[in-house]
Design a protein around this motif. Sequence first.
Motif, PDB file in Angstrom:
ATOM      1  N   ASP A   1       0.867  -1.196   0.000  1.00  0.00           N
ATOM      2  CA  ASP A   1       0.000   0.000   0.000  1.00  0.00           C
ATOM      3  C   ASP A   1       0.896   1.236   0.000  1.00  0.00           C
ATOM      4  O   ASP A   1       1.596   1.497   0.995  1.00  0.00           O
ATOM      5  CB  ASP A   1      -0.883  -0.042   1.266  1.00  0.00           C
ATOM      6  CG  ASP A   1      -1.670   1.247   1.436  1.00  0.00           C
ATOM      7  OD1 ASP A   1      -2.352   1.372   2.466  1.00  0.00           O
ATOM      8  OD2 ASP A   1      -1.571   2.129   0.554  1.00  0.00           O
ATOM      9  N   PRO A   2       0.908   2.009  -1.080  1.00  0.00           N
ATOM     10  CA  PRO A   2       1.808   3.169  -1.149  1.00  0.00           C
ATOM     11  C   PRO A   2       1.587   4.153   0.014  1.00  0.00           C
ATOM     12  O   PRO A   2       2.492   4.855   0.446  1.00  0.00           O
ATOM     13  CB  PRO A   2       1.449   3.832  -2.486  1.00  0.00           C
ATOM     14  CG  PRO A   2       0.609   2.861  -3.225  1.00  0.00           C
ATOM     15  CD  PRO A   2       0.016   1.918  -2.244  1.00  0.00           C
TER      16      PRO A   2
ATOM     17  N   ARG B   1      -0.485  -3.755   5.965  1.00  0.00           N
ATOM     18  CA  ARG B   1      -0.777  -2.844   4.839  1.00  0.00           C
ATOM     19  C   ARG B   1       0.095  -3.169   3.628  1.00  0.00           C
ATOM     20  O   ARG B   1      -0.351  -3.107   2.481  1.00  0.00           O
ATOM     21  CB  ARG B   1      -0.548  -1.386   5.259  1.00  0.00           C
ATOM     22  CG  ARG B   1      -1.491  -0.926   6.347  1.00  0.00           C
ATOM     23  CD  ARG B   1      -1.182   0.492   6.794  1.00  0.00           C
ATOM     24  NE  ARG B   1      -1.576   1.483   5.772  1.00  0.00           N
ATOM     25  CZ  ARG B   1      -1.409   2.803   5.940  1.00  0.00           C
ATOM     26  NH1 ARG B   1      -0.827   3.269   7.030  1.00  0.00           N
ATOM     27  NH2 ARG B   1      -1.801   3.644   4.993  1.00  0.00           N
ATOM     28  N   SER B   2       1.350  -3.490   3.900  1.00  0.00           N
ATOM     29  CA  SER B   2       2.265  -3.853   2.802  1.00  0.00           C
ATOM     30  C   SER B   2       2.894  -5.186   3.167  1.00  0.00           C
ATOM     31  O   SER B   2       3.673  -5.261   4.126  1.00  0.00           O
ATOM     32  CB  SER B   2       3.340  -2.769   2.635  1.00  0.00           C
ATOM     33  OG  SER B   2       2.768  -1.581   2.115  1.00  0.00           O
ATOM     34  N   VAL B   3       2.480  -6.226   2.467  1.00  0.00           N
ATOM     35  CA  VAL B   3       2.933  -7.560   2.844  1.00  0.00           C
ATOM     36  C   VAL B   3       3.475  -8.361   1.660  1.00  0.00           C
ATOM     37  O   VAL B   3       3.090  -8.145   0.498  1.00  0.00           O
ATOM     38  CB  VAL B   3       1.816  -8.383   3.534  1.00  0.00           C
ATOM     39  CG1 VAL B   3       1.455  -7.777   4.879  1.00  0.00           C
ATOM     40  CG2 VAL B   3       0.605  -8.494   2.630  1.00  0.00           C
ATOM     41  N   LEU B   4       4.359  -9.277   2.025  1.00  0.00           N
ATOM     42  CA  LEU B   4       4.976 -10.222   1.083  1.00  0.00           C
ATOM     43  C   LEU B   4       4.560 -11.625   1.498  1.00  0.00           C
ATOM     44  O   LEU B   4       4.662 -11.989   2.686  1.00  0.00           O
ATOM     45  CB  LEU B   4       6.501 -10.080   1.171  1.00  0.00           C
ATOM     46  CG  LEU B   4       7.376 -11.187   0.563  1.00  0.00           C
ATOM     47  CD1 LEU B   4       7.204 -11.277  -0.957  1.00  0.00           C
ATOM     48  CD2 LEU B   4       8.840 -10.929   0.931  1.00  0.00           C
ATOM     49  N   THR B   5       4.053 -12.388   0.542  1.00  0.00           N
ATOM     50  CA  THR B   5       3.744 -13.800   0.813  1.00  0.00           C
ATOM     51  C   THR B   5       4.243 -14.607  -0.393  1.00  0.00           C
ATOM     52  O   THR B   5       4.720 -14.051  -1.372  1.00  0.00           O
ATOM     53  CB  THR B   5       2.217 -14.041   0.965  1.00  0.00           C
ATOM     54  OG1 THR B   5       1.576 -13.586  -0.240  1.00  0.00           O
ATOM     55  CG2 THR B   5       1.644 -13.311   2.160  1.00  0.00           C
TER      56      THR B   5
ATOM     57  N   TYR C   1       4.719 -11.636   5.584  1.00  0.00           N
ATOM     58  CA  TYR C   1       5.862 -10.824   6.036  1.00  0.00           C
ATOM     59  C   TYR C   1       5.560  -9.359   5.724  1.00  0.00           C
ATOM     60  O   TYR C   1       5.297  -9.001   4.584  1.00  0.00           O
ATOM     61  CB  TYR C   1       7.134 -11.273   5.328  1.00  0.00           C
ATOM     62  CG  TYR C   1       7.729 -12.576   5.859  1.00  0.00           C
ATOM     63  CD1 TYR C   1       7.084 -13.809   5.673  1.00  0.00           C
ATOM     64  CD2 TYR C   1       8.933 -12.568   6.569  1.00  0.00           C
ATOM     65  CE1 TYR C   1       7.643 -14.979   6.179  1.00  0.00           C
ATOM     66  CE2 TYR C   1       9.494 -13.744   7.062  1.00  0.00           C
ATOM     67  CZ  TYR C   1       8.846 -14.943   6.863  1.00  0.00           C
ATOM     68  OH  TYR C   1       9.403 -16.115   7.365  1.00  0.00           O
ATOM     69  N   ARG C   2       5.615  -8.519   6.753  1.00  0.00           N
ATOM     70  CA  ARG C   2       5.275  -7.100   6.605  1.00  0.00           C
ATOM     71  C   ARG C   2       6.490  -6.282   6.186  1.00  0.00           C
ATOM     72  O   ARG C   2       7.569  -6.423   6.757  1.00  0.00           O
ATOM     73  CB  ARG C   2       4.810  -6.546   7.953  1.00  0.00           C
ATOM     74  CG  ARG C   2       3.319  -6.471   8.098  1.00  0.00           C
ATOM     75  CD  ARG C   2       2.918  -5.826   9.419  1.00  0.00           C
ATOM     76  NE  ARG C   2       1.729  -6.489   9.937  1.00  0.00           N
ATOM     77  CZ  ARG C   2       1.353  -6.456  11.209  1.00  0.00           C
ATOM     78  NH1 ARG C   2       2.081  -5.774  12.098  1.00  0.00           N
ATOM     79  NH2 ARG C   2       0.259  -7.066  11.607  1.00  0.00           N
TER      80      ARG C   2
ATOM     81  N   SER D   1       5.269   3.978  -3.945  1.00  0.00           N
ATOM     82  CA  SER D   1       4.980   2.561  -4.181  1.00  0.00           C
ATOM     83  C   SER D   1       6.280   1.781  -4.407  1.00  0.00           C
ATOM     84  O   SER D   1       6.940   1.954  -5.436  1.00  0.00           O
ATOM     85  CB  SER D   1       4.087   2.417  -5.424  1.00  0.00           C
ATOM     86  OG  SER D   1       3.999   1.032  -5.725  1.00  0.00           O
ATOM     87  N   PRO D   2       6.647   0.939  -3.459  1.00  0.00           N
ATOM     88  CA  PRO D   2       7.897   0.174  -3.604  1.00  0.00           C
ATOM     89  C   PRO D   2       7.860  -0.785  -4.806  1.00  0.00           C
ATOM     90  O   PRO D   2       8.890  -1.128  -5.358  1.00  0.00           O
ATOM     91  CB  PRO D   2       7.994  -0.616  -2.308  1.00  0.00           C
ATOM     92  CG  PRO D   2       6.948  -0.117  -1.412  1.00  0.00           C
ATOM     93  CD  PRO D   2       5.931   0.596  -2.233  1.00  0.00           C
TER      94      PRO D   2
END
Length: 256
Positions: free
Chosen positions: A51-52, A75-79, A87-88, A179-180
């Motif tokens: 989420d930017p 809000r910003s996660v990696l799965t 993972y946040r 936004s990453p």
Amino acid sequence: SWGYGPKNGPDHWHEMGFPIAKEGARQSPIEIKSQEAKYDCNLKPLNLSYDPASSKSISNTGVSIQVDFDDCSDRSVLTGGPLCGKYRLRQFHFHWGACDGHGSEHVIDGKNFAGELHLVHWNAEKYSCFGDAVKAPDGLAVIAVFLKVCDSNPALQKIVCSLECLKSKDSKSEFKDFSPCSLLPSCLQYYTYLGSLTTPPLCESVIWLVLKEPVTIGADQIAKFRCLEFGPNDPMVNNYRPPQPSKCREIRKNFE
Ligand SMILES: CC(=O)NCCCCOc1ccc(NC(=O)Nc2ccc(S(N)(=O)=O)cc2)cc1
Ligand SMILES: [Zn+2]
């Protein structure tokens, strides 16, 4: 304290309170030999949901330039990938060289890139805070993206423009709505292995996800990174740790 100079750099870290630098079994970065990495068909694609609006600030930490995110909720996660759980995203930062021929931390088939971007995530499904996760063997997941000096990268421009006010150590600015995802290459094929933080305290808590495809950075853009300072009149360059012993670790890849 520790740094990247001749007296406090990576070769001294073991005598500066971080013996794991010399004694650790899973230290990072490492050299990746693509032919020795094993294709694993069970590895899932990376799933990024950023989420930017969760970006908060950009700062000169004295060792890198870092963008921090609000990691108080998912809000910003990696799965996906080799990961179990969510993972946040906590922060991303960079490592780079004094010249284009070196600066990355991971090395691929003997090739050093000019720099490397790290997106740092922690396992918020299993641990209640970053501090707990950083001490756990599956606590962190870091995506590494190589930087290749070529055309200017529009996605980096907002970062580059903010550097002018961040020259000094501990300087900080607001950095909203970034936004990453924009920093990532189109292809998310990756190598993965178990490693550590590449700076003190060098905790062996990182599942590394090293993307195969680099992203570009313009010569003018990386030149602005090199105008930052570790401290007064001490240009922030070569803030990278060289490859560490692999100690027969398995490196897997999710592509053939
Ligand atoms: C021996 C000792 O003293 N132990 C103390 C443990 C307490 C935790 O200390 C810590 C541990 C970590 C942090 N923050 C970080 O974000 N670090 C970090 C360092 C390198 C990377 S990289 N380049 O991507 O690998 C990513 C993240 C702060 C305090
Ligand atoms: Zn890093």
